[in-house]
Write a protein that holds these residues in place. Structure first.
Motif, PDB file in Angstrom:
ATOM      1  N   MET A   1      19.650  -9.162 -44.098  1.00 31.49           N
ATOM      2  CA  MET A   1      20.882  -9.261 -44.848  1.00 31.49           C
ATOM      3  C   MET A   1      21.431  -7.861 -45.132  1.00 31.49           C
ATOM      4  SD  MET A   1      21.323 -12.692 -45.654  1.00 31.49           S
ATOM      5  CE  MET A   1      22.116 -12.921 -47.198  1.00 31.49           C
ATOM      6  N   ALA A   2      20.547  -6.929 -45.431  1.00 37.26           N
ATOM      7  CA  ALA A   2      20.985  -5.566 -45.742  1.00 37.26           C
ATOM      8  C   ALA A   2      21.672  -4.932 -44.538  1.00 37.26           C
ATOM      9  CB  ALA A   2      19.802  -4.722 -46.193  1.00 37.26           C
ATOM     10  N   PHE A   3      21.175  -5.216 -43.337  1.00 33.64           N
ATOM     11  CA  PHE A   3      21.788  -4.661 -42.138  1.00 33.64           C
ATOM     12  C   PHE A   3      23.241  -5.101 -42.023  1.00 33.64           C
ATOM     13  CE2 PHE A   3      23.128  -5.557 -37.764  1.00 33.64           C
ATOM     14  CZ  PHE A   3      23.245  -4.258 -37.295  1.00 33.64           C
ATOM     15  N   TYR A   4      23.495  -6.401 -42.187  1.00 27.52           N
ATOM     16  CA  TYR A   4      24.857  -6.910 -42.060  1.00 27.52           C
ATOM     17  C   TYR A   4      25.763  -6.327 -43.140  1.00 27.52           C
ATOM     18  CZ  TYR A   4      23.118 -10.019 -38.507  1.00 27.52           C
ATOM     19  OH  TYR A   4      22.570 -10.502 -37.365  1.00 27.52           O
ATOM     20  N   ALA A   5      25.257  -6.197 -44.343  1.00 24.72           N
ATOM     21  CA  ALA A   5      26.038  -5.579 -45.416  1.00 24.72           C
ATOM     22  C   ALA A   5      26.376  -4.130 -45.071  1.00 24.72           C
ATOM     23  CB  ALA A   5      25.273  -5.658 -46.739  1.00 24.72           C
ATOM     24  N   SER A   6      25.446  -3.433 -44.434  1.00 23.97           N
ATOM     25  CA  SER A   6      25.674  -2.026 -44.095  1.00 23.97           C
ATOM     26  C   SER A   6      26.768  -1.837 -43.055  1.00 23.97           C
ATOM     27  CB  SER A   6      24.374  -1.369 -43.615  1.00 23.97           C
ATOM     28  OG  SER A   6      24.046  -1.794 -42.309  1.00 23.97           O
ATOM     29  N   ILE A   7      27.078  -2.892 -42.293  1.00 26.44           N
ATOM     30  CA  ILE A   7      28.151  -2.781 -41.294  1.00 26.44           C
ATOM     31  C   ILE A   7      29.395  -3.566 -41.722  1.00 26.44           C
ATOM     32  CG2 ILE A   7      26.594  -2.273 -39.375  1.00 26.44           C
ATOM     33  CD1 ILE A   7      26.895  -5.213 -38.486  1.00 26.44           C
ATOM     34  N   GLY A   8      29.464  -3.858 -43.029  1.00 23.77           N
ATOM     35  CA  GLY A   8      30.665  -4.472 -43.572  1.00 23.77           C
ATOM     36  C   GLY A   8      30.752  -5.983 -43.429  1.00 23.77           C
ATOM     37  N   LYS A   9      29.669  -6.646 -43.102  1.00 28.39           N
ATOM     38  CA  LYS A   9      29.676  -8.097 -42.955  1.00 28.39           C
ATOM     39  C   LYS A   9      29.172  -8.755 -44.231  1.00 28.39           C
ATOM     40  CE  LYS A   9      30.778  -7.918 -38.584  1.00 28.39           C
ATOM     41  NZ  LYS A   9      32.054  -8.374 -38.106  1.00 28.39           N
ATOM     42  N   LYS A  10      29.521  -9.999 -44.434  1.00 31.22           N
ATOM     43  CA  LYS A  10      29.041 -10.775 -45.578  1.00 31.22           C
ATOM     44  C   LYS A  10      28.208 -11.919 -45.018  1.00 31.22           C
ATOM     45  CE  LYS A  10      29.015 -11.731 -49.981  1.00 31.22           C
ATOM     46  NZ  LYS A  10      28.325 -10.875 -50.908  1.00 31.22           N
ATOM     47  N   ALA A  11      26.909 -11.767 -45.069  1.00 31.41           N
ATOM     48  CA  ALA A  11      26.005 -12.765 -44.519  1.00 31.41           C
ATOM     49  C   ALA A  11      25.674 -13.823 -45.566  1.00 31.41           C
ATOM     50  CB  ALA A  11      24.722 -12.089 -44.046  1.00 31.41           C
ATOM     51  N   VAL A  12      25.326 -15.012 -45.107  1.00 25.23           N
ATOM     52  CA  VAL A  12      24.854 -16.073 -45.993  1.00 25.23           C
ATOM     53  C   VAL A  12      23.429 -16.435 -45.578  1.00 25.23           C
ATOM     54  CG1 VAL A  12      27.150 -17.003 -46.460  1.00 25.23           C
ATOM     55  CG2 VAL A  12      25.827 -17.917 -44.564  1.00 25.23           C
ATOM     56  N   ARG A  13      22.628 -16.810 -46.539  1.00 30.71           N
ATOM     57  CA  ARG A  13      21.239 -17.179 -46.274  1.00 30.71           C
ATOM     58  C   ARG A  13      21.167 -18.679 -46.023  1.00 30.71           C
ATOM     59  NH1 ARG A  13      17.151 -14.211 -47.212  1.00 30.71           N
ATOM     60  NH2 ARG A  13      18.190 -12.994 -48.817  1.00 30.71           N
ATOM     61  N   LEU A  14      20.606 -19.052 -44.894  1.00 36.36           N
ATOM     62  CA  LEU A  14      20.375 -20.462 -44.582  1.00 36.36           C
ATOM     63  C   LEU A  14      18.918 -20.781 -44.879  1.00 36.36           C
ATOM     64  CD1 LEU A  14      22.276 -20.799 -41.183  1.00 36.36           C
ATOM     65  CD2 LEU A  14      23.112 -21.242 -43.495  1.00 36.36           C
ATOM     66  N   TYR A  15      18.682 -21.909 -45.504  1.00 36.13           N
ATOM     67  CA  TYR A  15      17.329 -22.291 -45.870  1.00 36.13           C
ATOM     68  C   TYR A  15      16.701 -23.235 -44.851  1.00 36.13           C
ATOM     69  CZ  TYR A  15      18.544 -20.031 -50.188  1.00 36.13           C
ATOM     70  OH  TYR A  15      18.938 -19.098 -51.102  1.00 36.13           O
ATOM     71  N   LYS A  16      17.511 -23.703 -43.904  1.00 39.07           N
ATOM     72  CA  LYS A  16      17.024 -24.567 -42.834  1.00 39.07           C
ATOM     73  C   LYS A  16      17.807 -24.236 -41.567  1.00 39.07           C
ATOM     74  CE  LYS A  16      15.925 -28.944 -43.999  1.00 39.07           C
ATOM     75  NZ  LYS A  16      16.185 -30.335 -44.410  1.00 39.07           N
ATOM     76  N   ALA A  17      17.163 -24.424 -40.431  1.00 41.78           N
ATOM     77  CA  ALA A  17      17.848 -24.232 -39.148  1.00 41.78           C
ATOM     78  C   ALA A  17      18.756 -25.437 -38.884  1.00 41.78           C
ATOM     79  CB  ALA A  17      16.831 -24.092 -38.028  1.00 41.78           C
ATOM     80  N   LEU A  18      19.899 -25.176 -38.293  1.00 39.00           N
ATOM     81  CA  LEU A  18      20.799 -26.242 -37.914  1.00 39.00           C
ATOM     82  C   LEU A  18      21.614 -25.788 -36.723  1.00 39.00           C
ATOM     83  CD1 LEU A  18      23.966 -26.443 -40.081  1.00 39.00           C
ATOM     84  CD2 LEU A  18      22.285 -24.702 -40.518  1.00 39.00           C
ATOM     85  N   PRO A  19      22.101 -26.734 -35.921  1.00 39.03           N
ATOM     86  CA  PRO A  19      22.913 -26.340 -34.772  1.00 39.03           C
ATOM     87  C   PRO A  19      24.283 -25.832 -35.217  1.00 39.03           C
ATOM     88  CG  PRO A  19      22.724 -28.735 -34.892  1.00 39.03           C
ATOM     89  CD  PRO A  19      21.854 -28.166 -35.974  1.00 39.03           C
ATOM     90  N   GLY A  20      24.751 -24.783 -34.597  1.00 40.59           N
ATOM     91  CA  GLY A  20      26.064 -24.237 -34.909  1.00 40.59           C
ATOM     92  C   GLY A  20      26.033 -23.291 -36.090  1.00 40.59           C
ATOM     93  N   HIS A  21      27.143 -22.626 -36.294  1.00 37.49           N
ATOM     94  CA  HIS A  21      27.284 -21.708 -37.422  1.00 37.49           C
ATOM     95  C   HIS A  21      27.738 -22.491 -38.650  1.00 37.49           C
ATOM     96  CE1 HIS A  21      26.757 -18.110 -34.994  1.00 37.49           C
ATOM     97  NE2 HIS A  21      27.502 -18.702 -34.078  1.00 37.49           N
TER      98      HIS A  21
END
Length: 110
Positions: free
Chosen positions: A1-21
């Motif tokens: 998550m820190a990596f994405y924040a460092s490049i200006g992205k806003k990541a979300v944490r998924l607690y389960k795998a699912l198909p698609g974004h």
């Protein structure tokens, strides 16, 4: 998550795998309702685009729907909003739309 924040992205944490974004799945759910309204003759495609662009689209650019409904509930938050007689904005009926009920776990912001 820190990596994405460092490049200006806003990541979300998924607690389960699912198909698609996850964001694309939310967009698809809205589009499914748009298709239904158009197919039922409720509105045109152009009017559906206007309704989204000048309705929730403007609000969603600032905050997500859960936070909006939480703020709309005042001191009681989203639980008050969902349980009050006038809570479902514009007459939105939870049973008709098969909306899940609000629980402390479903409204927790973490």
């Amino acid at each position: 998550m820190a990596f994405y924040a460092s490049i200006g992205k806003k990541a979300v944490r998924l607690y389960k795998a699912l198909p698609g974004h996850a964001a694309n799945r939310l967009q698809a759910a809205l589009y499914k309702e748009i298709l239904y309204l158009v197919q039922q003759g409720v509105m045109s495609v152009a009017d559906a685009d206007i309704a989204v662009s000048y309705g929730p689209g403007l609000r969603w650019g600032v905050m997500g729907p859960s936070l909006q409904w939480h703020l709309g509930g005042g001191a009681g938050g989203i639980h008050h909003f969902m349980e009050s007689p006038d809570g479902h904005a514009d007459g939105l009926d939870a049973k008709a739309f098969r909306c899940p009920t609000s629980t402390p776990a479903s409204s927790r912001r973490s």
